[in-house]
Write a protein that holds these residues in place. Structure first.
Motif, PDB file in Angstrom:
ATOM      1  N   LEU A   1       0.833  -1.207   0.000  1.00 29.98           N
ATOM      2  CA  LEU A   1       0.000   0.000   0.000  1.00 29.98           C
ATOM      3  C   LEU A   1       0.868   1.257   0.000  1.00 29.98           C
ATOM      4  O   LEU A   1       0.577   2.234  -0.691  1.00 29.98           O
ATOM      5  N   SER A   2       1.952   1.223   0.785  1.00 27.16           N
ATOM      6  CA  SER A   2       2.819   2.403   0.890  1.00 27.16           C
ATOM      7  C   SER A   2       3.528   2.687  -0.432  1.00 27.16           C
ATOM      8  O   SER A   2       3.656   3.842  -0.838  1.00 27.16           O
TER       9      SER A   2
ATOM     10  N   PHE B   1       1.040   3.996  -2.923  1.00 28.32           N
ATOM     11  CA  PHE B   1       0.733   5.384  -2.537  1.00 28.32           C
ATOM     12  C   PHE B   1       1.816   6.338  -3.056  1.00 28.32           C
ATOM     13  O   PHE B   1       1.497   7.416  -3.565  1.00 28.32           O
ATOM     14  N   GLN B   2       3.090   5.938  -2.949  1.00 31.37           N
ATOM     15  CA  GLN B   2       4.182   6.789  -3.440  1.00 31.37           C
ATOM     16  C   GLN B   2       4.041   7.044  -4.945  1.00 31.37           C
ATOM     17  O   GLN B   2       4.196   8.174  -5.412  1.00 31.37           O
TER      18      GLN B   2
ATOM     19  N   ALA C   1     -14.756  -2.864  -8.226  1.00 30.50           N
ATOM     20  CA  ALA C   1     -15.012  -2.142  -6.981  1.00 30.50           C
ATOM     21  C   ALA C   1     -15.879  -2.956  -6.026  1.00 30.50           C
ATOM     22  O   ALA C   1     -16.452  -2.402  -5.082  1.00 30.50           O
TER      23      ALA C   1
ATOM     24  N   SER D   1     -17.319  -4.630  -3.041  1.00 30.18           N
ATOM     25  CA  SER D   1     -16.983  -4.438  -1.627  1.00 30.18           C
ATOM     26  C   SER D   1     -16.688  -5.776  -0.957  1.00 30.18           C
ATOM     27  O   SER D   1     -15.874  -5.852  -0.047  1.00 30.18           O
TER      28      SER D   1
ATOM     29  N   GLY E   1     -12.652  -4.018  -4.115  1.00 31.05           N
ATOM     30  CA  GLY E   1     -12.888  -2.605  -3.821  1.00 31.05           C
ATOM     31  C   GLY E   1     -12.461  -2.235  -2.408  1.00 31.05           C
ATOM     32  O   GLY E   1     -12.098  -1.090  -2.132  1.00 31.05           O
ATOM     33  N   SER E   2     -12.476  -3.224  -1.518  1.00 31.05           N
ATOM     34  CA  SER E   2     -12.021  -2.983  -0.148  1.00 31.05           C
ATOM     35  C   SER E   2     -10.496  -2.960  -0.086  1.00 31.05           C
ATOM     36  O   SER E   2      -9.916  -2.227   0.715  1.00 31.05           O
TER      37      SER E   2
ATOM     38  N   ALA F   1      -9.444   0.415  -1.219  1.00 31.87           N
ATOM     39  CA  ALA F   1     -10.004   1.522  -0.424  1.00 31.87           C
ATOM     40  C   ALA F   1      -8.927   2.369   0.272  1.00 31.87           C
ATOM     41  O   ALA F   1      -9.031   3.602   0.298  1.00 31.87           O
ATOM     42  N   PRO F   2      -7.858   1.768   0.843  1.00 33.47           N
ATOM     43  CA  PRO F   2      -6.822   2.597   1.482  1.00 33.47           C
ATOM     44  C   PRO F   2      -6.167   3.574   0.496  1.00 33.47           C
ATOM     45  O   PRO F   2      -5.853   4.707   0.870  1.00 33.47           O
TER      46      PRO F   2
ATOM     47  N   ARG G   1      -7.557   4.808  -2.290  1.00 29.56           N
ATOM     48  CA  ARG G   1      -8.526   5.848  -2.651  1.00 29.56           C
ATOM     49  C   ARG G   1      -8.594   6.889  -1.537  1.00 29.56           C
ATOM     50  O   ARG G   1      -8.617   8.099  -1.786  1.00 29.56           O
ATOM     51  N   TYR G   2      -8.587   6.405  -0.291  1.00 25.95           N
ATOM     52  CA  TYR G   2      -8.722   7.321   0.846  1.00 25.95           C
ATOM     53  C   TYR G   2      -7.439   8.128   1.067  1.00 25.95           C
ATOM     54  O   TYR G   2      -7.483   9.334   1.306  1.00 25.95           O
ATOM     55  N   ALA G   3      -6.289   7.470   0.971  1.00 30.51           N
ATOM     56  CA  ALA G   3      -5.014   8.154   1.247  1.00 30.51           C
ATOM     57  C   ALA G   3      -4.695   9.191   0.168  1.00 30.51           C
ATOM     58  O   ALA G   3      -4.139  10.248   0.467  1.00 30.51           O
TER      59      ALA G   3
END
Lengths: 298, 298
Positions: B166-167, B170-171, B186, B188, B201-202, B205-206, B208-210
């Motif tokens: 995830l990290s 995200f970068q 997507a 759920s 989709g879950s 989710a991190p 999309r939110y981050a």
């Protein structure tokens, strides 16, 4: 319009006006591992004037005891019971506000510091750092036994997040009637030493999306954090000021709690966030370059 | 109002009306590991009448080759090029629609089947099942080197999801200019053999939110999935019918693509979802108890 602090009189009158001073930490007292100039003298000044000082942080990976080590390392005087982290506040929320029955436990997504706070508040828990959940193997419901005594799923920042933890938390939230859903904070990102990483709100995002449920969020800007502070310490909101560097957490938090607010420009907020066409609609009562500026009164 | 199929004539006229039949799989052809009664005969009937048959699934964990094994196991005749999974469709989207330049690669959150589809479409990738990312240790940016040739982050269901993956994703999404954000689907939740688990989709989710970014979502109900099918096979939408058990994916998907739609009641949709005060606003053209009912024409 915010009042810009500049003269010695401005700072003196602010000190006179407030008995309780709530400080955010990162961007206010320090930047990463660097102490902000003047912070030690100013905190000493406030203490010498018998001000009550509290440190309010959304950090949920550390217990207060561990977080205090950061203060010690930087030479900042702080007592464990002056530190309010969102992990501690969540534990207080469970014990003092939600009053989780003693025969109930919580399923934890989070780290050792969060577990320590739960233990200290007498909350039983499963999940968390239990080695059984430290796996990257696919999760199967075949051998999963639902623990019906789980009364809440609590979720904080967890660097060991994985599909097994998420799947188990999902089962509790969907299948145990009345199971509460509580998050330490909704921060989308986490300011690590070398840059931004996904925050606690990103770690709980799969559960929010999979269940369609909105959790109770304890940390700033939510007033639950202030309710937890109130459960532990007495203060008069009209003589209390929240000092922070973030409009959408610290300043919103102070406003939601009926406190006065001081924005310091030593952290994430830029001048263009508070003036000009793209300024935020969140208006702090006061603005100062940094906490260190209070040295002018010395 | 939907037309309820019941008589032999109803089913015969439907077969005459459509040349191309798109089938969802779980809840339509099978339920978990159990074949739905009559499916073999009905698919054989359609093939004997020279109908084109496609299988359209949001499942992104398997490649088409692996997914075909499920058809083989249940005795359902299917060819790999009749199977459209969302992993395959995402690979086709990258190669044929987005036309990702050959010197670009993608960062994958997903499993072996997704990587197989990317390889087959000639898409270079990093991340995915690379052992370097199979870790539950905290992630640090200290030694992380951003690969500037990453042109997209692609995210599917990943049972090995963790903070490092995830990290890194995200970068790329935050720091590489123009980096695309593409999700296989997507959903759920994911219908595992023993119950619902968090879906693709879950898992995204991190991110999309981050990032605060909304990804391109390839799978049903989005028309991107149909664009990918069109990139591989010719069909006339006015003579094509989508058969599915889910209103919000299958039926919406057919409608968005200008296809006719047949809802079968052998899966997740209940009668109360389509009639009465709580009925969905998504109205299929036709409703039948199951695909097996077409046996009436034999």
């Amino acid at each position: 319009m915010s009042i810009r602090l500049s003269s010695k009189e401005d700072y003196e009158s602010l000190i006179d006006k407030y008995d309780t001073w709530l400080f955010d930490c990162d961007g206010v007292l320090w930047q990463g591992s660097r102490l902000i100039d003047g912070v030690l003298e100013v905190l000493h000044l406030l203490r010498s004037k018998k001000k009550k000082v509290c440190f309010v942080t959304n950090n949920a990976t550390n217990s207060r005891k561990t977080y205090k080590k950061k203060f010690d390392k930087l030479g900042i005087e702080a007592h464990v019971d002056e530190i309010y982290g969102s992990a501690f506040a969540t534990a207080v929320y469970l014990s003092s506000i939600l009053k989780l029955p003693k025969d109930k436990k919580v399923f934890v997504i989070g780290m050792e510091g969060f577990e320590e706070e739960l233990r200290d508040e007498g909350i039983s828990y499963i999940g968390g750092t239990d080695p059984e959940n430290q796996t990257l193997e696919p999760f199967s419901l075949k051998d999963f036994v639902l623990d019906e005594s789980v009364g809440a799923v609590v979720c904080g920042l967890d660097f060991g997040i994985n599909y097994t933890k998420l799947s188990k938390a999902f089962q509790y939230l969907k299948r145990v009637p009345g199971c509460e859903f509580i998050c330490t904070n909704a921060d989308s990102t986490y300011p690590s030493e070398f840059g931004l990483l996904p925050g606690a709100g990103s770690v709980s995002a799969p559960l929010r999306y999979a269940t369609g449920r909105e959790p109770i969020v304890v940390g700033k800007p939510n007033s639950t954090m202030l309710d937890c502070i109130k459960a532990k310490v007495a203060f008069d909101p009209s003589r209390t000021i929240m000092v922070g560097d973030r409009l959408n957490t610290d300043i919103e938090f102070g406003k939601a709690g009926g406190l006065s607010t001081l924005l310091v420009m030593s952290g994430i907020t830029q001048e263009s966030d508070i003036t000009g066409p793209n300024a935020s609609t969140t208006i702090p009562d006061y603005v100062a370059p940094s906490v260190g500026e209070f040295r002018i009164v010395l």
